[in-house]
Motif scaffolding. Structure first.
Motif, PDB file in Angstrom:
ATOM      1  N   SER A  21      48.030  36.192 -16.450  1.00  0.00           N
ATOM      2  CA  SER A  21      47.865  36.487 -15.204  1.00  0.00           C
ATOM      3  C   SER A  21      48.823  37.582 -14.790  1.00  0.00           C
ATOM      4  N   PRO A  25      43.761  40.277 -10.894  1.00  0.00           N
ATOM      5  CA  PRO A  25      43.276  40.306  -9.710  1.00  0.00           C
ATOM      6  C   PRO A  25      43.393  38.946  -8.901  1.00  0.00           C
ATOM      7  N   GLN A  27      41.479  37.898  -6.441  1.00  0.00           N
ATOM      8  CA  GLN A  27      39.998  37.610  -6.250  1.00  0.00           C
ATOM      9  C   GLN A  27      39.115  38.692  -6.577  1.00  0.00           C
ATOM     10  N   TYR A  61      34.274  27.853 -12.996  1.00  0.00           N
ATOM     11  CA  TYR A  61      34.631  27.880 -14.284  1.00  0.00           C
ATOM     12  C   TYR A  61      36.193  27.265 -14.497  1.00  0.00           C
ATOM     13  N   HIS A  64      41.457  27.266 -17.604  1.00  0.00           N
ATOM     14  CA  HIS A  64      42.145  26.627 -18.875  1.00  0.00           C
ATOM     15  C   HIS A  64      43.555  27.029 -19.091  1.00  0.00           C
ATOM     16  N   ARG A  65      44.002  27.971 -18.571  1.00  0.00           N
ATOM     17  CA  ARG A  65      45.499  28.392 -18.623  1.00  0.00           C
ATOM     18  C   ARG A  65      46.525  28.020 -17.372  1.00  0.00           C
ATOM     19  N   SER A  66      45.801  27.025 -16.572  1.00  0.00           N
ATOM     20  CA  SER A  66      46.615  26.977 -15.337  1.00  0.00           C
ATOM     21  C   SER A  66      47.708  26.172 -15.719  1.00  0.00           C
ATOM     22  N   ARG A  88      43.839  28.980  -2.587  1.00  0.00           N
ATOM     23  CA  ARG A  88      42.910  29.158  -3.737  1.00  0.00           C
ATOM     24  C   ARG A  88      43.651  29.296  -5.474  1.00  0.00           C
ATOM     25  N   LEU A  98      36.136  29.791  -8.678  1.00  0.00           N
ATOM     26  CA  LEU A  98      34.917  29.994  -8.216  1.00  0.00           C
ATOM     27  C   LEU A  98      35.052  31.446  -7.856  1.00  0.00           C
ATOM     28  N   SER A  99      34.129  32.313  -8.523  1.00  0.00           N
ATOM     29  CA  SER A  99      34.113  34.060  -8.124  1.00  0.00           C
ATOM     30  C   SER A  99      32.609  34.253  -7.836  1.00  0.00           C
ATOM     31  N   ASP A 117      37.705  38.591 -11.868  1.00  0.00           N
ATOM     32  CA  ASP A 117      38.978  38.184 -11.483  1.00  0.00           C
ATOM     33  C   ASP A 117      39.637  37.063 -12.327  1.00  0.00           C
ATOM     34  N   LEU A 119      40.887  35.136 -16.091  1.00  0.00           N
ATOM     35  CA  LEU A 119      41.468  35.432 -17.603  1.00  0.00           C
ATOM     36  C   LEU A 119      40.243  35.660 -18.779  1.00  0.00           C
ATOM     37  N   THR A 122      38.208  32.488 -20.504  1.00  0.00           N
ATOM     38  CA  THR A 122      38.034  31.451 -19.632  1.00  0.00           C
ATOM     39  C   THR A 122      36.530  30.588 -19.705  1.00  0.00           C
TER      40      THR A 122
HETATM   41  C1  LIG Z   1      43.901  32.919  -6.794  1.00  0.00           C
HETATM   42  S1  LIG Z   1      42.998  32.367  -8.164  1.00  0.00           S
HETATM   43  C2  LIG Z   1      41.172  32.465  -7.747  1.00  0.00           C
HETATM   44  C3  LIG Z   1      40.386  32.264  -8.738  1.00  0.00           C
HETATM   45  C4  LIG Z   1      39.139  32.140  -8.130  1.00  0.00           C
HETATM   46  N1  LIG Z   1      38.577  33.508  -7.386  1.00  0.00           N
HETATM   47  C5  LIG Z   1      38.907  31.047  -6.830  1.00  0.00           C
HETATM   48  O1  LIG Z   1      39.081  31.357  -5.728  1.00  0.00           O
HETATM   49  O2  LIG Z   1      38.987  30.007  -7.310  1.00  0.00           O
HETATM   50  C6  LIG Z   1      43.143  33.969  -9.342  1.00  0.00           C
HETATM   51  C7  LIG Z   1      44.056  33.938 -10.180  1.00  0.00           C
HETATM   52  O3  LIG Z   1      43.943  32.653 -11.110  1.00  0.00           O
HETATM   53  C8  LIG Z   1      44.319  32.847 -12.266  1.00  0.00           C
HETATM   54  N2  LIG Z   1      43.567  32.855 -13.429  1.00  0.00           N
HETATM   55  C9  LIG Z   1      42.140  33.341 -13.506  1.00  0.00           C
HETATM   56  N3  LIG Z   1      41.450  32.726 -14.565  1.00  0.00           N
HETATM   57  C10 LIG Z   1      42.619  31.746 -15.198  1.00  0.00           C
HETATM   58  C11 LIG Z   1      42.543  30.814 -16.164  1.00  0.00           C
HETATM   59  N4  LIG Z   1      41.523  30.781 -16.930  1.00  0.00           N
HETATM   60  N5  LIG Z   1      43.405  29.804 -16.371  1.00  0.00           N
HETATM   61  C12 LIG Z   1      44.463  29.959 -15.379  1.00  0.00           C
HETATM   62  N6  LIG Z   1      44.588  30.723 -14.394  1.00  0.00           N
HETATM   63  C13 LIG Z   1      43.607  31.820 -14.264  1.00  0.00           C
HETATM   64  C14 LIG Z   1      44.697  34.476 -12.564  1.00  0.00           C
HETATM   65  O4  LIG Z   1      46.307  34.373 -12.391  1.00  0.00           O
HETATM   66  C15 LIG Z   1      44.419  35.026 -11.071  1.00  0.00           C
HETATM   67  O5  LIG Z   1      45.176  36.038 -10.763  1.00  0.00           O
END
Ligand SMILES: C[S@@+](CC[C@H](N)C(=O)[O-])C[C@H]1O[C@@H](n2cnc3c(N)ncnc32)[C@H](O)[C@@H]1O
Length: 166
Positions: A21, A25, A27, A61, A64-66, A88, A98-99, A117, A119, A122
């Motif tokens: 993370s 980015p 978004q 998507y 998976h690492r949240s 978001r 969602l992207s 945007d 990881l 994913t």
């Molecule tokens: C604010 S989220 C938005 C993600 C997507 N665009 C949305 O709106 O659903 C973006 C952040 O999610 C985190 N992220 C992206 N892929 C991830 C994953 N596979 N597992 C956990 N966190 C993730 C990254 O830290 C990134 O900065």
């Protein structure tokens, strides 16, 4: 009625330059030009037919690492607590991301993408073509607490503080 458990199987995996993370980015708007790839499982390859005619895809998507979901989060851009569903943030009861990204090429089961945007690694749950006639909302758009922050959010890169919660 008992709450249902729904089980999805990934259709592929997303590859991006973002190992974690830190520095990812927030978004696609903050990832302009960042190249990535979706590698689709052979079982679903036939479903890619005719995709190359579309310039943009909606990717759905599994984040998976949240971390653990919290219902009130304080985005670092704002500093004030907001309800999770008004953000978001990726740590949700169902951590679905969602992207909307650019599709720059299709090579067999490999989709070459820009503006990614998420990881690296994913799991991809689904993809759909972006169609302005279907996806652009009607009427004036309001962006709530993000109204003043959206432009900055689009430019900024994420960091661990993004997941801070109250
Ligand atoms: C604010 S989220 C938005 C993600 C997507 N665009 C949305 O709106 O659903 C973006 C952040 O999610 C985190 N992220 C992206 N892929 C991830 C994953 N596979 N597992 C956990 N966190 C993730 C990254 O830290 C990134 O900065």
């Amino acid at each position: 009625m008992e709450p249902q458990t729904i089980c999805y199987r990934p259709i592929g995996v997303l590859h991006t330059p973002f190992a974690d993370s830190e520095g990812a980015p927030i978004q696609p708007a903050g990832a302009r030009g960042v190249e990535g790839e979706a590698v689709i499982d052979p079982a679903y390859a036939e479903g890619l037919k005719d995709l190359e005619g579309f310039s943009h895809l909606i990717l759905i998507y599994h984040c998976h690492r949240s971390g653990p979901c919290r219902l009130v989060v304080t985005p670092f851009l704002d500093g004030r607590p907001h309800g999770l569903f008004a953000t978001r943030a990726p740590a949700r009861p169902n951590p679905i991301g969602l992207s909307v990204v650019r599709l720059v090429g299709v090579e067999g089961r490999r989709l070459h993408l820009k503006d990614v945007d998420m990881l690296d690694g994913t799991p991809l749950l689904d993809l759909k073509p972006y169609v302005p006639e279907f996806d652009q909302p009607f009427g004036p758009v309001r962006t709530g607490w993000l109204a003043e922050r959206a432009a900055e959010a689009a430019r900024r890169r994420g960091d661990r503080r993004f997941h801070r919660s109250e």
